[in-house]
Design an enzyme around this catalytic site. Sequence first.
Site, PDB file in Angstrom:
ATOM      1  N   ILE A   1     -17.520   7.458 107.013  1.00 26.61           N
ATOM      2  CA  ILE A   1     -17.136   6.414 106.043  1.00 26.61           C
ATOM      3  C   ILE A   1     -17.894   5.122 106.344  1.00 26.61           C
ATOM      4  CG2 ILE A   1     -15.202   5.031 105.158  1.00 26.61           C
ATOM      5  CD1 ILE A   1     -13.401   7.518 105.852  1.00 26.61           C
TER       6      ILE A   1
ATOM      7  N   ALA B   1      -8.891   1.335 108.046  1.00 25.91           N
ATOM      8  CA  ALA B   1      -8.832   2.403 109.049  1.00 25.91           C
ATOM      9  C   ALA B   1      -7.389   2.843 109.295  1.00 25.91           C
ATOM     10  CB  ALA B   1      -9.493   1.926 110.329  1.00 25.91           C
ATOM     11  N   ARG B   2      -6.684   2.142 110.136  1.00 24.00           N
ATOM     12  CA  ARG B   2      -5.289   2.447 110.430  1.00 24.00           C
ATOM     13  C   ARG B   2      -4.588   1.169 110.856  1.00 24.00           C
ATOM     14  NH1 ARG B   2      -5.390   6.428 108.177  1.00 24.00           N
ATOM     15  NH2 ARG B   2      -4.944   8.569 108.798  1.00 24.00           N
TER      16      ARG B   2
ATOM     17  N   GLU C   1       3.632   0.459 108.616  1.00 21.82           N
ATOM     18  CA  GLU C   1       3.696   0.691 107.168  1.00 21.82           C
ATOM     19  C   GLU C   1       4.690   1.817 106.857  1.00 21.82           C
ATOM     20  OE1 GLU C   1      -0.595   1.549 106.791  1.00 21.82           O
ATOM     21  OE2 GLU C   1      -0.040   3.543 106.094  1.00 21.82           O
TER      22      GLU C   1
ATOM     23  N   HIS D   1      -2.271   1.494 101.269  1.00 19.79           N
ATOM     24  CA  HIS D   1      -2.935   2.680 101.868  1.00 19.79           C
ATOM     25  C   HIS D   1      -3.452   3.635 100.785  1.00 19.79           C
ATOM     26  CE1 HIS D   1      -3.042   5.229 105.796  1.00 19.79           C
ATOM     27  NE2 HIS D   1      -4.034   5.580 104.981  1.00 19.79           N
TER      28      HIS D   1
HETATM   29  C1  8YV Z   1      -4.543   9.504 103.435  1.00 19.94           C
HETATM   30  C2  8YV Z   1      -6.101   8.462 105.150  1.00 19.94           C
HETATM   31  O1  8YV Z   1      -4.271   9.318 102.100  1.00 19.94           O
HETATM   32  O2  8YV Z   1      -7.349  10.447 105.241  1.00 19.94           O
HETATM   33  C3  8YV Z   1      -6.843   9.522 105.871  1.00 19.94           C
HETATM   34  O3  8YV Z   1      -6.942   9.443 107.108  1.00 19.94           O
HETATM   35  O4  8YV Z   1      -5.801   7.459 105.690  1.00 19.94           O
HETATM   36  C4  8YV Z   1      -5.739   8.642 103.710  1.00 19.94           C
HETATM   37  O5  8YV Z   1      -6.835   9.184 103.036  1.00 19.94           O
HETATM   38  C5  8YV Z   1      -3.307   9.206 104.226  1.00 19.94           C
HETATM   39  O6  8YV Z   1      -3.517   9.295 105.588  1.00 19.94           O
HETATM   40  C6  8YV Z   1      -2.169  10.157 103.855  1.00 19.94           C
HETATM   41  O7  8YV Z   1      -2.386  11.419 104.387  1.00 19.94           O
END
Ligand code: 8YV
Length: 328
Positions: free
Chosen positions: A157, A238-239, A268, A286
Site C-alpha cells: 500500500i 494503518a491501525r 475504535e 476505518h
Molecule cells: C478491513 C483493514 O476493512 O484489511 C485491513 O487490514 O484494515 C481493512 O481493509 C478491516 O480490517 C476489517 O476487516
Amino acid sequence: MKPSILVACAVFPEILDKLANHFEVSANQSDEVWTTADLATRLQGASGALTTGSERIDAALLAACPGLKICANMAVGFNNFDVPAMTAAGVLATNTPDVLTETTADFGFALLMTTARRMAESEHFLRAGLWHRWRYDMFAGAEVYGSTLGILGMGRIGQGIAKRAAHGFGMSVVYHNRNRLDAVTESACAARWVSKAELLATCDHLMLVLPYSPESHHTIGAAELALMKPTATLVNIARGGIVDDVALAAALRQGTIAAAGLDVFEGEPTVHADLLALSNVVLTPHIASATRSTRWAMAELAADNLIVYLTEGKALTPLNPQVLASKA
Ligand code: 8YV
C-alpha cells in the site's frame, strides 16, 4: 456430513450462499461484535471461521476450540491473530493481501488531499450557513503538488501511495521502513530511504502505512510529533495504536503540526473526545478498503481460503504455511 464454519461478521449474502455449498454455515449478519467468550461458545464444533480485524484469536480461544482448523481474516492486517499461538495449535491463518492495495492507496491519497486542503472543515462551514463572502485566506491549506511526502511503512500500500505521489503529483517521496526496498522497487516508486528522524523533520505530509504490532505501538507520540514541521499534516490509514491519540490531539491543539486525517483509532469504534473536539482533523470510520468491488474481493478471498483448505488441504494466502507443511 459437511464441516461446520462460523462467519463471525456480516458479509455479502452471495458469499454465504457460496460457503453453504461446502459447509454448514452459522453466520452473524448483525452489527453485533461478539466478545471472545461469545466467539468461543459459537465456535464449538466449527472447523473454520471467517473473521475481520474485530475478532481476537488468541491462545485461550484456541484452547477452548480444539476442533478449529482455519481462521480466514477478511483483512490484510492480522494484528487480531496471535499467529505463533495459531501455528502451535495447528490452526491455519489467512489474510487478504493484494486485492485491496490500490483501493486503500487511493483512500490514503484522498485523505491526504482532504486534510491538507481542509475540505471537510470547509464543507461543514458551508452547511452551517457561515459562508457570507469570499476571503483571500479562507480555508487556505497546505500545498500537495510538488511537496515532500514521507511514508512510514513501505509495503504494497505504501508503494501504491508513493507512485501516486511521485508520478501524479510531482512530489518528492521519502520513506522509512525496517527493510530498505531493493533498487528496482525504489526506482519504480521514485522513493528515497531516510532515517525515521529525517523523515519526520523533512516531510510536508506524513503517511502511516505500517502494520500494528507491540513493537509499532505508539510509533508516533509526542516526541515524534515535535520533530515535524508546524505546517505538516499526518495521515493514518494503518491501525489505531500506531499513533498515541492523546499526544496527537495535544499536538493539533497546540499547533505542533497543522492537521491530521485519521481512518483508524485507538479503541475504535470509540474515538477519543480530544480528537472529536478539534476542527483540524478529518475523521473517517476505518473505510480505506471500502469500495463494493474491493470488499467483495476480500470476502471472496477469505471464503476461498476456507473452501480450499477444508476441502483440499490447500490455501491461497496463508500467514503460517508451516501448518500446511505439517499436515501434508
Ligand atoms: C478491513 C483493514 O476493512 O484489511 C485491513 O487490514 O484494515 C481493512 O481493509 C478491516 O480490517 C476489517 O476487516
